[in-house]
Scaffold this motif. Structure first.
Motif, PDB file in Angstrom:
ATOM      1  N   THR A 125     -15.019 -55.842  -0.276  1.00  0.00           N
ATOM      2  CA  THR A 125     -15.721 -56.190  -1.510  1.00  0.00           C
ATOM      3  C   THR A 125     -17.227 -55.960  -1.348  1.00  0.00           C
ATOM      4  O   THR A 125     -17.901 -55.546  -2.289  1.00  0.00           O
ATOM      5  N   GLU A 126     -17.730 -56.209  -0.131  1.00  0.00           N
ATOM      6  CA  GLU A 126     -19.167 -55.970   0.094  1.00  0.00           C
ATOM      7  C   GLU A 126     -19.487 -54.474  -0.024  1.00  0.00           C
ATOM      8  O   GLU A 126     -20.523 -54.087  -0.562  1.00  0.00           O
ATOM      9  N   LEU A 127     -18.562 -53.658   0.452  1.00  0.00           N
ATOM     10  CA  LEU A 127     -18.765 -52.216   0.326  1.00  0.00           C
ATOM     11  C   LEU A 127     -18.764 -51.816  -1.158  1.00  0.00           C
ATOM     12  O   LEU A 127     -19.613 -51.056  -1.615  1.00  0.00           O
ATOM     13  N   LEU A 128     -17.823 -52.407  -1.910  1.00  0.00           N
ATOM     14  CA  LEU A 128     -17.774 -52.085  -3.337  1.00  0.00           C
ATOM     15  C   LEU A 128     -19.037 -52.590  -4.045  1.00  0.00           C
ATOM     16  O   LEU A 128     -19.513 -51.974  -4.994  1.00  0.00           O
ATOM     17  N   ARG A 129     -19.576 -53.722  -3.555  1.00  0.00           N
ATOM     18  CA  ARG A 129     -20.829 -54.206  -4.133  1.00  0.00           C
ATOM     19  C   ARG A 129     -21.962 -53.207  -3.855  1.00  0.00           C
ATOM     20  O   ARG A 129     -22.745 -52.886  -4.743  1.00  0.00           O
ATOM     21  N   ASN A 130     -22.011 -52.726  -2.618  1.00  0.00           N
ATOM     22  CA  ASN A 130     -23.030 -51.725  -2.297  1.00  0.00           C
ATOM     23  C   ASN A 130     -22.955 -50.547  -3.266  1.00  0.00           C
ATOM     24  O   ASN A 130     -23.973 -50.072  -3.769  1.00  0.00           O
ATOM     25  N   PHE A 131     -21.722 -50.123  -3.543  1.00  0.00           N
ATOM     26  CA  PHE A 131     -21.580 -48.977  -4.424  1.00  0.00           C
ATOM     27  C   PHE A 131     -21.945 -49.339  -5.870  1.00  0.00           C
ATOM     28  O   PHE A 131     -22.825 -48.739  -6.475  1.00  0.00           O
ATOM     29  N   ALA A 132     -21.260 -50.366  -6.403  1.00  0.00           N
ATOM     30  CA  ALA A 132     -21.402 -50.669  -7.830  1.00  0.00           C
ATOM     31  C   ALA A 132     -22.782 -51.229  -8.172  1.00  0.00           C
ATOM     32  O   ALA A 132     -23.419 -50.806  -9.139  1.00  0.00           O
ATOM     33  N   VAL A 133     -23.243 -52.192  -7.382  1.00  0.00           N
ATOM     34  CA  VAL A 133     -24.474 -52.907  -7.739  1.00  0.00           C
ATOM     35  C   VAL A 133     -25.717 -52.181  -7.214  1.00  0.00           C
ATOM     36  O   VAL A 133     -26.681 -51.964  -7.956  1.00  0.00           O
ATOM     37  N   ASN A 134     -25.685 -51.775  -5.935  1.00  0.00           N
ATOM     38  CA  ASN A 134     -26.890 -51.164  -5.367  1.00  0.00           C
ATOM     39  C   ASN A 134     -27.025 -49.680  -5.724  1.00  0.00           C
ATOM     40  O   ASN A 134     -28.094 -49.234  -6.100  1.00  0.00           O
ATOM     41  N   ILE A 135     -25.931 -48.963  -5.592  1.00  0.00           N
ATOM     42  CA  ILE A 135     -26.034 -47.510  -5.820  1.00  0.00           C
ATOM     43  C   ILE A 135     -25.933 -47.169  -7.316  1.00  0.00           C
ATOM     44  O   ILE A 135     -26.735 -46.418  -7.843  1.00  0.00           O
ATOM     45  N   CYS A 136     -24.946 -47.770  -8.005  1.00  0.00           N
ATOM     46  CA  CYS A 136     -24.791 -47.452  -9.444  1.00  0.00           C
ATOM     47  C   CYS A 136     -25.712 -48.301 -10.318  1.00  0.00           C
ATOM     48  O   CYS A 136     -25.908 -48.008 -11.488  1.00  0.00           O
ATOM     49  N   GLU A 137     -26.198 -49.387  -9.789  1.00  0.00           N
ATOM     50  CA  GLU A 137     -27.023 -50.332 -10.549  1.00  0.00           C
ATOM     51  C   GLU A 137     -26.292 -50.904 -11.757  1.00  0.00           C
ATOM     52  O   GLU A 137     -26.852 -51.057 -12.849  1.00  0.00           O
ATOM     53  N   ALA A 138     -24.990 -51.175 -11.579  1.00  0.00           N
ATOM     54  CA  ALA A 138     -24.223 -51.809 -12.656  1.00  0.00           C
ATOM     55  C   ALA A 138     -24.659 -53.263 -12.759  1.00  0.00           C
ATOM     56  O   ALA A 138     -24.991 -53.894 -11.758  1.00  0.00           O
ATOM     57  N   ARG A 139     -24.636 -53.805 -13.999  1.00  0.00           N
ATOM     58  CA  ARG A 139     -25.064 -55.198 -14.184  1.00  0.00           C
ATOM     59  C   ARG A 139     -23.929 -56.163 -13.840  1.00  0.00           C
ATOM     60  O   ARG A 139     -22.761 -55.874 -14.079  1.00  0.00           O
ATOM     61  N   GLN A 140     -24.315 -57.314 -13.296  1.00  0.00           N
ATOM     62  CA  GLN A 140     -23.297 -58.308 -12.924  1.00  0.00           C
ATOM     63  C   GLN A 140     -23.266 -59.411 -13.978  1.00  0.00           C
ATOM     64  O   GLN A 140     -23.729 -60.499 -13.735  1.00  0.00           O
ATOM     65  N   HIS A 141     -22.719 -59.093 -15.122  1.00  0.00           N
ATOM     66  CA  HIS A 141     -22.746 -60.111 -16.185  1.00  0.00           C
ATOM     67  C   HIS A 141     -21.378 -60.423 -16.794  1.00  0.00           C
ATOM     68  O   HIS A 141     -21.289 -60.948 -17.888  1.00  0.00           O
TER      69      HIS A 141
END
Ligand code: XMP
Length: 526
Positions: free
Chosen positions: A181-197
């Protein structure tokens, strides 16, 4: 939104699930989806695993349009091979299939290409990962770098030198990859800059507003409830939105458990304040089941009658509504469809076999000519439970084990008769009460009693010979009900339940415990 393109892996929906846990909204679409024609632009794209060999004729490939969107891309397993294929990398059949745990070595880069390290950022230099693949990359595609390796897969992680394109051979979405999940966070949140809402509160508020909007000031909604968590949560949300213009219907098919109608009635009307119409159609169902022993035929008869009874009820209610000038026509049908059902109907997969014909209260077909309201179509089961708790639904209902649409009809093996139903109801109640009393209910995913109709065994009661029926107890643990393991009770628990059932339920001489896993068994016996 992160777009997940499904290449047919059994884990695809888990990718969506993990992203939701990160409060990142994601949508799963089949790999054949036309990404340039979507009404929204994803912040990033994940290509799932899949059961194919990319070099074989007919294997799905990535739509080149995916690379035109100019967003980050992560390929998982088959997804990595699809990216490599697109960039003319070389994929070969592995010498042996790799399935299970593996140790992953993360490679760090210096200088120009340091962005390629962002996928594994903060995860250390060694990771435990889960592999499930037959093929592997034999050469790096041009302009790609290796970012991780395992003993068996020299290119277990790759990244494009300049663009945010990544591929990994292992599955970060399964719990066997502890830091996935941390890897997916790196991708989605850090690399893609998707919002966590994506949060539940926001979700309920939006859904209520959406239903109000859809239905308008006078519109009416009808929906079947079963007493299960999905239909109850769906009913509660709709009731919050439009009050008594929502009509809940419980069809008593004569195949419900001990006191079930009364309990559903109590919860819906007393605890939740929802108007409920109970239709007693038991005789009709039981009459139609006389002489029927084939499981599929039983399922079809029960499913068909359910639809007919529901339709007749809807018609009657509509007429009543017409006579009262206060409300408009019943134009809407509420369904408790969950996200996995939605995925099931859109997922990319070849022809699959029907194991059982399923029927549930959410499965009413479009023939009713009503428009659909599906407040839970974006939710997973555990999210529905969380919603249930938030909406004040009694806790025991929120955690209730699933109960199949065809009810006890598929728990009486062979012909369904009143006397068989009586026996199975009593035995089921004894078993479930014992489970509750032992504090085991929530450790078990589903538990019930069934009766082996047509089979009798000899026993001795007092000094008399008996020749009576056989009960099967079944209890399983399962995450998604696609696979399951028999629950391991202490043997004295099973023995005590067996004794109580033989003593208290007339007509039973033996009790068996079903130790079969799924597969090869299924959860229900029919
Ligand atoms: P099986 O027996 O297929 O069951 O391993 C998997 C899960 O589905 C439930 N089940 C049904 N649920 N309508 C339903 O709503 C059905 O026709 C049906 N048949 C099985 C079963 O109880 C288990 O939870």
């Amino acid at each position: 939104t992160i777009l997940v393109l499904d290449f047919g892996s059994q884990y695809s929906h888990l990718i969506t699930r993990r992203l939701r846990e990160l409060n990142v909204y994601s949508e799963l679409l089949p790999c054949t989806a036309k990404v340039l024609e979507l009404s929204w632009k994803p912040k990033g794209i994940i290509l799932s695993g899949g059961p194919y060999a990319i070099y074989e004729k007919g294997a799905p490939t990535v739509d080149p349009a995916v690379f035109e969107l100019d967003v980050p891309i992560l390929g998982i397993c088959y997804g990595l091979q699809a990216i490599a294929w697109h960039f003319a990398g070389n994929v070969v059949a592995g010498e042996k299939r790799e399935y299970g745990h593996a140790k992953l070595d993360v490679r760090k880069h210096e200088g120009v290409a340091v962005h390629v390290d962002r996928l594994f950022s903060g995860l250390g230099s060694e990771l435990e990962v889960w592999m499930s693949h037959g093929d592997k990359l034999s050469h790096l595609p041009q302009s790609f770098l290796t970012i991780a390796t395992t003993f068996n897969a020299p290119f277990a992680g790759i990244a494009h030198e300049t663009k945010p394109y990544f591929g990994i051979q292992f599955h970060p979405e399964v719990t066997h990859t502890p830091r996935g999940t941390e890897l997916l966070r790196n991708f989605a949140v850090n690399i893609c800059e998707a919002r966590q809402h994506w949060t539940m509160d926001e979700f309920v508020g939006k859904e209520i507003a959406r239903i109000r909007d859809l239905v308008g000031k006078k519109g009416q909604v009808i929906g079947a409830v079963s007493g299960g968590v999905d239909s109850t949560v769906a009913a509660k949300i709709t009731h919050e939105a439009i009050g008594d213009r929502f009509h809940a219907v419980l069809v008593n098919n004569g195949l419900l458990r001990h006191n079930e109608v009364e309990e559903v009635q109590k919860t819906l009307t007393e605890s939740l304040g929802i108007q409920l119409t109970v239709v007693d159609a038991s005789q009709r169902f039981l009459d139609q089941l006389i002489g029927v022993v084939d499981p599929e035929q039983k399922r079809k008869i029960i499913g068909r009658n359910f639809i007919e009874v529901f339709q007749e009820t809807a018609k009657k209610m509509e007429e009543e509504a017409k006579n009262s000038s206060k409300a408009g026509d019943i134009e809407w049908l509420l369904q408790g469809t969950l996200y996995p059902d939605v995925i099931e109907s859109i997922a990319f997969r070849g022809p699959s076999q029907t194991i059982k014909t399923h029927h549930n209260v959410g499965g009413l077909p479009a023939v009713m000519g009503l428009k659909l309201i599906e407040p839970l179509r974006e939710c997973f089961k555990d999210e529905v439970r969380e919603l249930g708790m938030k909406l004040g639904i009694p806790e025991n209902l929120v955690w209730r084990h699933p109960f199949p649409g065809p009810g006890l009809g598929v728990r009486v093996i062979g012909e369904v008769t009143e006397s068989q139903l009586r026996i199975v109801r009593q035995a089921d109640k004894i078993f479930l009460d014992a489970i509750e009393n032992a504090g085991l209910y929530t450790s078990i995913s589903q538990a019930f009693a069934a009766i082996l109709g047509g089979v009798r065994a000899v026993g001795v009661v007092g000094d008399q010979r008996s020749y009576e029926q056989c009960i099967v107890l079944r209890a399983v643990v399962s995450k998604d009900f696609m696979t399951a393991e028999a629950y391991c009770f202490p043997m004295d628990f099973v023995r005590d339940v067996a004794t109580t059932i033989c003593n208290e339920v007339r007509g039973v001489s033996r009790v068996f415990y079903d130790a079969t896993s799924k597969p090869p068994g299924t959860i229900e016996l029919e």
